[in-house]
Design a protein around this motif. Sequence first.
Motif, short mmCIF file in Angstrom:
data_model
loop_
_atom_site.label_atom_id
_atom_site.label_comp_id
_atom_site.label_asym_id
_atom_site.label_seq_id
_atom_site.Cartn_x
_atom_site.Cartn_y
_atom_site.Cartn_z
N TYR A 101 12.74 6.02 11.52
CA TYR A 101 13.48 6.90 10.60
C TYR A 101 12.67 8.11 10.11
O TYR A 101 13.22 9.01 9.49
CB TYR A 101 13.95 6.12 9.38
N GLY A 102 11.37 8.04 10.30
CA GLY A 102 10.52 9.11 9.79
C GLY A 102 9.92 8.75 8.44
O GLY A 102 10.45 7.91 7.71
N ALA A 103 8.80 9.40 8.13
CA ALA A 103 8.08 9.11 6.88
C ALA A 103 8.91 9.53 5.66
O ALA A 103 8.90 8.86 4.64
CB ALA A 103 6.74 9.83 6.87
N ASP A 104 9.63 10.64 5.77
CA ASP A 104 10.39 11.11 4.60
C ASP A 104 11.45 10.10 4.17
O ASP A 104 11.67 9.89 2.98
CB ASP A 104 11.06 12.46 4.92
N THR A 105 12.09 9.47 5.14
CA THR A 105 13.08 8.45 4.81
C THR A 105 12.42 7.27 4.13
O THR A 105 12.88 6.79 3.10
CB THR A 105 13.83 7.98 6.08
N LEU A 106 11.29 6.81 4.71
CA LEU A 106 10.59 5.68 4.11
C LEU A 106 10.17 6.01 2.68
O LEU A 106 10.37 5.22 1.75
CB LEU A 106 9.37 5.31 4.95
N ARG A 107 9.61 7.20 2.49
CA ARG A 107 9.15 7.61 1.16
C ARG A 107 10.31 7.64 0.17
O ARG A 107 10.22 7.09 -0.93
CB ARG A 107 8.52 9.01 1.23
N SER A 108 11.40 8.32 0.55
CA SER A 108 12.54 8.43 -0.37
C SER A 108 13.09 7.05 -0.70
O SER A 108 13.43 6.77 -1.84
CB SER A 108 13.67 9.24 0.25
N TYR A 109 13.12 6.20 0.31
CA TYR A 109 13.67 4.87 0.09
C TYR A 109 12.81 4.07 -0.89
O TYR A 109 13.30 3.44 -1.82
CB TYR A 109 13.84 4.12 1.41
N ILE A 110 11.50 4.10 -0.66
CA ILE A 110 10.57 3.36 -1.54
C ILE A 110 10.77 3.80 -3.00
O ILE A 110 10.80 2.98 -3.91
CB ILE A 110 9.11 3.60 -1.11
N HIS A 123 0.85 -1.20 0.00
CA HIS A 123 0.00 0.00 0.00
C HIS A 123 0.88 1.24 0.00
O HIS A 123 0.68 2.16 -0.78
CB HIS A 123 -0.83 0.10 1.29
N ALA A 124 1.82 1.26 0.94
CA ALA A 124 2.66 2.46 1.11
C ALA A 124 3.32 2.81 -0.22
O ALA A 124 3.35 3.97 -0.63
CB ALA A 124 3.71 2.22 2.19
N ARG A 125 3.81 1.81 -0.91
CA ARG A 125 4.47 2.06 -2.19
C ARG A 125 3.48 2.67 -3.19
O ARG A 125 3.77 3.66 -3.85
CB ARG A 125 5.03 0.75 -2.75
N ASN A 126 2.30 2.09 -3.27
CA ASN A 126 1.26 2.57 -4.16
C ASN A 126 0.97 4.06 -3.91
O ASN A 126 0.96 4.88 -4.82
CB ASN A 126 0.00 1.70 -3.90
N GLU A 171 18.88 3.03 5.28
CA GLU A 171 19.78 3.88 6.09
C GLU A 171 20.47 4.92 5.23
O GLU A 171 20.71 6.05 5.66
CB GLU A 171 20.83 3.00 6.79
N GLY A 172 20.82 4.51 4.00
CA GLY A 172 21.45 5.45 3.07
C GLY A 172 20.55 6.65 2.80
O GLY A 172 21.01 7.80 2.75
N LYS A 219 0.25 9.64 8.70
CA LYS A 219 1.66 9.62 9.13
C LYS A 219 2.62 9.50 7.96
O LYS A 219 3.79 9.86 8.06
CB LYS A 219 1.89 8.46 10.11
N LEU A 220 2.14 8.96 6.84
CA LEU A 220 3.00 8.87 5.65
C LEU A 220 3.09 10.21 4.92
O LEU A 220 3.92 10.40 4.03
CB LEU A 220 2.41 7.85 4.67
N GLY A 221 2.22 11.14 5.30
CA GLY A 221 2.27 12.48 4.69
C GLY A 221 1.79 12.51 3.26
O GLY A 221 2.28 13.28 2.44
N ILE A 222 0.82 11.65 2.93
CA ILE A 222 0.29 11.64 1.56
C ILE A 222 -0.65 12.85 1.39
O ILE A 222 -1.48 13.12 2.24
CB ILE A 222 -0.51 10.34 1.29
N SER A 223 -0.51 13.53 0.26
CA SER A 223 -1.25 14.79 0.07
C SER A 223 -2.67 14.55 -0.42
O SER A 223 -3.04 14.92 -1.52
CB SER A 223 -0.50 15.68 -0.93
#
Length: 824
Positions: free
Chosen positions: A597-606, A52-55, A624-625, A114-118
């Motif tokens: 790590y925060g939502a921004d890290t998860l988003r950027s990573y995905i 879902h998060a990726r979508n 982590e990168g 929490k994922l910050g989806i607009s």
Amino acid sequence: MKTYDFKSIESKWQKIWVEERVFEPEKHSKKPKYYCLEMFPYPSGWGIHMGHARNYVIGDVISRFRRMRGFNVLHPIGWDAFGLPAENAAIKHGIHPKEWTEKNIIYMKHQLKKLGISYSWEREINTSSPEYYRWNQWIFLKMFEKGLSYKKKSWVNWCPRCETVLANEQVINGKCWRCESDVEMKELSQWFLKITDYAEELYLGHELLEDWLEKVLTMQKNWIGRSKGSLVDFPVKDSNEKITVFTTRLDTIYGATFLVLSPEHPFVDKIIKENASNEIYGWCERIIREIKSKKPYEEIEKEGVFSGKMAINPFSREEIPVWIANYVLMEYGTGAIMAVPAHDRRDFEFAKKYSLKIKKVIKADGSDEDAIEEADERMGILINSEEFSGMDSNSAINTMNEYLKEKKLGKEQITHKIRDWGISRQRYWGTPIPIIYCERCGIVPVKYEDLPVLLPEDISFSQKGGSPLEKSEKFINTECYKCGGKARRETDTMDTFFDSSWYYLRYISPEEKEYLFNISEVDYWMPVDMYIGGIEHAILHLIYSRFFTKVLRDLNLLKIHEPFPKLLSQGMVTLGGFAMSKSRGNVVAPDEIIDRYGADTLRSYILFSSPPDKDMEWSGKALEGCYRFLNKAWRLVIENIEIFSEKEEFSYEEMEESGKKIIRETHKTIKYITENLEKRLHFNTAVSKLMEFLNSLMDEEENLRDSASGRHSLRFAIRNLILLLSPFAPHVSEEMWEASGEKKCLCFTSWPSYEERFTVEKLITVVVQVNGKVRGRMEVNQGLSEKDIRNEVEKNARIMNFLDGKKIKKIVWIPDRIINYVTE
Ligand SMILES: [Zn+2]
Ligand SMILES: [Zn+2]
């Protein structure tokens, strides 16, 4: 490493976005529109998973980018809230499906925020609410008026213990998936939607869907199963009956040595009645049960029985036997075939098994005219076919079709494999079908003004299953408005795929009370500009939605023909090479990562880990990168914060080379990210481009801080870095934007533009010296840094030979001209 406080930053901006209604589209806007949509979730007890998060993150990057590009963006979300799991939870845990569903929605909504989806939360819809499902009923009634919804008897899987129909997917090895009872076949009256009326348009409409993956189109085409062929009438001997067959190979008709009927063919019923033959009846009943319980990919042993009847081949006028067999399906073609064993593999097997006549009528390249060891399905030259002998297959098909028409023996015909869509479910948690059955008037549609037919909430669930609606006297008993007599309500509810076939239209005007949607607003917003979802929806949902769009168009409610001209089918999220799943135990929960790590890290990573249409393998290291990347960007802004209060401006020509270089790189990066988000949608390379850009800023930052013009170029570069980063990591970008002295929300800021002249790569020749002696020349891009040019030189083995074994004391770099290695 100094890190930013993602927890407070992320919740701060999520709150501001909602308060300032940043993501709510404008009404009556002059801006161009952009409708970005992700397939809506089912509110399950498991919450939002990584798939879902990726979508949603993919959709969010596109939406945020388009908003900054000046589009009026619609990016809505809602809940596909009816369905079986809610009902099962009710039976298992004694919690009402409504309560269970609402609880899950609250939880998942919290996760999405929490994922910050607009999302435009003001347009949230829930398909289990009467405000939504009344329009399901309305559409159903419109279809009923047009003859597009109808009731018919059909064979279904029936669990005697659960007292309900089972979908094919719910029958496992002939047993009920829930209680493991033997599944029976039962003939039930069911409601169907006439999707077959649109089969040809659904097939040809694929031409309009240029951006769909070939794989998805192929799956749809196979599902629709179009074939062009002929309908041929075979008279039955000693009767006035005829059996009509469908064939795509009319050229082989002289080789048709028997007919085969499906056990469900109407003519079979007649034979049974005529002879009162229990043998054929018993056989048919068993075969039908076997056919229905088999999986689509399973091959079953061919089996048949002679019907006792003979038919006449209308071309050869030979008498041929009529068989009934399990390999002919009523749903395909006419439910009857002419068997040509010499040129069809399945007919050949059958003929061998029952010693039926095999006659060769096509001679393909290199084939022997007499030998028949296996079926040869190739086209070729006709033999043993009277006046048609000697023709090639293709021209014979045309000529024979004309002959058919002339002699009134049949006609040319396009057929489709797709079947009408059975929507009746003996379930509670779904939309009630708005029909009543009157003792005198029969089937009576509910009046439009009486909608919605409410799903009663005071029902009781039994462990036994079955539909609770059937036991609710209050619901069932009603009065016929036509004659005033007693009537019963339909207790079946609709397949939930009905709900999801038009939800994208409801988002456009979710408050609309008079109609299912506001027509002028739908004209403005439709079609969806980007639709994003998993490949598992290639058929069913995506075909049903296309079908609904065409039906609504024919009701003059829509002007478009296709709802989703652009489709992005995202890949799976895997761990250890397998799709993440609870049962496999290889799940990483988005919540867990956001907390760490925060939502921004998860988003950027995905986005960074792979192109959106490919599967993505989860990697903690790459995650982590991305975390380090965002923290470096944040540090770059914070440590250079004073340069944002400076106002002094310099023209490009006034800058020093290092400043010029950064300006050029900024323009190039803007160009790259813009084109990527507009067309290619390879978010992974976009993120890595931003990482490169950040690295070169960090290499130059100290140097640039030394001069006012350098600080100007650094300021320019950092501002643009923040803007370019914002669709990927929106929270930290807003925070940096604010820190740099900006007052307006970043989401309201325009996307940066670039100047073409700075983005053109120009090749120049650099002289390489060792201790002042020319040792080589290299063609490189203009504006390389010392580090970059050294990388280039070190790849050149011939020059490196001059440095072999020597210790380098210093390197002199005259940008774009000379690099001189001074050794000891
Ligand atoms: Zn059962
Ligand atoms: Zn009546």
